[in-house]
Enzyme design. Structure first.
Site, PDB file in Angstrom:
ATOM      1  N   ASP A   1      58.074-101.726   2.948  1.00 19.25           N
ATOM      2  CA  ASP A   1      58.648-101.868   1.739  1.00 19.25           C
ATOM      3  C   ASP A   1      59.882-100.540   1.351  1.00 19.25           C
ATOM      4  O   ASP A   1      60.746-101.472   0.986  1.00 19.25           O
ATOM      5  CB  ASP A   1      57.639-101.019   0.699  1.00 19.25           C
ATOM      6  CG  ASP A   1      57.717-100.670  -0.962  1.00 19.25           C
ATOM      7  OD1 ASP A   1      58.041-101.976  -1.651  1.00 19.25           O
ATOM      8  OD2 ASP A   1      58.281 -99.969  -1.110  1.00 19.25           O
TER       9      ASP A   1
ATOM     10  N   GLY B   1      52.926-109.484  -3.420  1.00 21.19           N
ATOM     11  CA  GLY B   1      51.636-110.213  -3.247  1.00 21.19           C
ATOM     12  C   GLY B   1      51.250-110.506  -5.403  1.00 21.19           C
ATOM     13  O   GLY B   1      50.327-111.434  -5.123  1.00 21.19           O
TER      14      GLY B   1
ATOM     15  N   ALA C   1      58.116-103.820  -3.374  1.00 23.50           N
ATOM     16  CA  ALA C   1      58.625-104.866  -2.818  1.00 23.50           C
ATOM     17  C   ALA C   1      57.386-105.666  -2.542  1.00 23.50           C
ATOM     18  O   ALA C   1      56.601-106.454  -2.360  1.00 23.50           O
ATOM     19  CB  ALA C   1      59.433-105.116  -1.160  1.00 23.50           C
ATOM     20  N   ASP C   2      56.009-105.054  -1.816  1.00 24.62           N
ATOM     21  CA  ASP C   2      54.112-104.612  -1.336  1.00 24.62           C
ATOM     22  C   ASP C   2      53.488-105.455  -3.002  1.00 24.62           C
ATOM     23  O   ASP C   2      53.522-106.640  -2.246  1.00 24.62           O
ATOM     24  CB  ASP C   2      53.792-103.818  -0.747  1.00 24.62           C
ATOM     25  CG  ASP C   2      54.563-103.589   0.530  1.00 24.62           C
ATOM     26  OD1 ASP C   2      54.755-104.909   1.375  1.00 24.62           O
ATOM     27  OD2 ASP C   2      53.813-102.419   0.843  1.00 24.62           O
ATOM     28  N   SER C   3      53.974-104.890  -3.598  1.00 21.07           N
ATOM     29  CA  SER C   3      53.317-105.312  -4.802  1.00 21.07           C
ATOM     30  C   SER C   3      53.592-106.415  -5.002  1.00 21.07           C
ATOM     31  O   SER C   3      52.858-107.039  -5.798  1.00 21.07           O
ATOM     32  CB  SER C   3      53.121-103.887  -5.753  1.00 21.07           C
ATOM     33  OG  SER C   3      52.584-102.964  -5.240  1.00 21.07           O
TER      34      SER C   3
END
Length: 398
Positions: free
Chosen positions: A143, A176, A171-173
């Site tokens: 991230d 997803g 970025a990760d969330s």
């Protein structure tokens, strides 16, 4: 144990979750909370030295929050016997989610073309750091790396402070959530075509998409975003101010709100002040205007200003710490957290899904599974005998 069903909305779908860390589990969590039968597939203990990356305590809040409402099956996919188990699951599954580097899935036979031969209706959802192809495709991506490369760190923080990461895994969330949206879109399309497809995104692309108006301003007007601290980059006055006892945020957008704001502060003379007559002029004289506003705000409490300005139709709110946030009456009313009790573990608290459906809303009904907790159960569903299950364990396939 019967299949976990947190909601009836997606109960007809089975999802095989091969993902790790945050982006993939965030995607699958949404499907699980809306009732999909999610099987989290992870290597047996000791096979993957990075199996617990970041969410390193299985009973800790982070891992539990990411992986609730899922069943757990251990498979060592380097073993052909384990891949055979996976392929049997794929035959009746709807979705496979993975976030390996692009070359790994092909090496393990979990690429879309391989899965499509087993089940033409399967949807493979892949999340990578930088994309499935291109010059950076094989790079590992976390991230913070992507926050830097995706432009976010350059516009976060106080002017001149230097790059600052966001306090959450943006970025990760976002990757997803975009992947979950892609999966649901592919499931809807499959109802018409009868065919699955490959859904994929990257942390990098998702991060840039989250720049939204900042990126659009640059692409279309050539207006390069820079650090603006607590001020909004285009609207004024909009940002952080201090009452006599602490900080709070205001948001004034457009001339109509500006007039209401001035009247609420008993500063009607600001309305006709040439420095503040338009959005553009207010932005040009932001420093002067903010100083004048701060002089007024410093005279009364945050509670006073929040009440006064909201009554006047000006978006205003206190700045909470996380503990203060959970004590707010509106946040409690929204039921943003839920406690789930387990006989062995005790009580764990989870963040609920922020989207509500009137009939088939999401729920949290179980803790994250223990490592391989449902291995025997799932293999039995696939008609493996006790002897066959024992053999798979003996050879390290499960």
């Amino acid at each position: 144990m019967s299949k976990i069903q947190a909601s009836s909305a997606l109960k007809r779908f089975r999802v095989l979750d091969l993902s790790r860390v945050r982006a993939g589990p965030t995607c699958v969590r949404m499907l699980a909370d809306f009732g999909a039968d999610v099987i989290r597939i992870e290597p047996p203990v000791g096979v993957d030295p990075n199996a617990n990356m970041f969410a390193d305590v299985r009973l800790g809040g982070d891992f539990q929050n990411l992986n609730r409402n899922k069943r757990s099956l251990t498979l060592n996919l380097k073993k052909p016997e384990a891949r055979e188990v996976l392929y049997q699951l794929v035959q009746d599954a709807d979705v496979v989610v993975e976030n390996w580097r692009p070359d790994v899935k092909a090496r393990l036979g979990v690429d879309y073309e391989s899965l499509k031969k087993i089940n033409p209706r399967i949807i493979l959802a892949s999340i990578s750091g930088f994309g499935q192809d291109g010059p950076y495709a094989k790079r590992p991506g976390f991230d913070q790396i992507v926050q830097g490369m995706g432009g976010m760190m350059s516009i976060t923080g106080l002017p001149g402070q230097g790059p600052v990461r966001a306090g959450i895994a943006v970025a990760d969330s976002s990757a997803g959530l975009y992947t979950a949206l892609g999966i649901l879109t592919a499931l809807l399309e499959r109802e018409e075509s009868g065919e699955g497809q490959w859904v994929h995104t990257s942390l990098l692309h998702a991060q840039i998409a989250m720049l939204d108006f900042q990126a659009a301003r640059y692409l279309n007007e050539g207006d390069e975003p820079v650090q603006a601290g607590n001020d909004h980059p285009t609207s004024c006055p909009m940002g952080l101010f201090y009452g006599s006892d602490g900080p709070f945020n205001i948001g004034v957008s457009g001339d109509g709100q500006w007039r209401k704001f001035c009247e609420a502060l008993d500063k009607s003379e600001w309305i006709t002040d040439s420095r503040f007559e338009t959005v553009q002029s207010r932005r040009q004289h932001r420093s002067e205007l903010n100083s004048l506003i701060q002089d007024v705000f410093s005279q009364r409490s945050v509670e006073y200003w929040v009440a006064l300005l909201n009554t006047a139709g000006i978006p205003t709110g206190p700045v909470y710490t996380v503990p203060q946030m959970f004590e707010d009456p509106q946040i409690q009313h929204l039921k943003v957290s839920k406690a789930v009790e387990d006989e062995e573990v005790g009580i764990k608290h989870f963040i609920t899904q922020p989207v509500n459906l009137s009939r088939t809303t999401a729920d949290v009904v179980t803790l994250a599974p223990k490592w391989g907790e449902h291995t025997n159960e799932i293999l039995t569903e696939l008609n493996y005998s006790k002897t066959q299950i024992a053999h798979l364990k003996e050879i390290g396939a499960v």
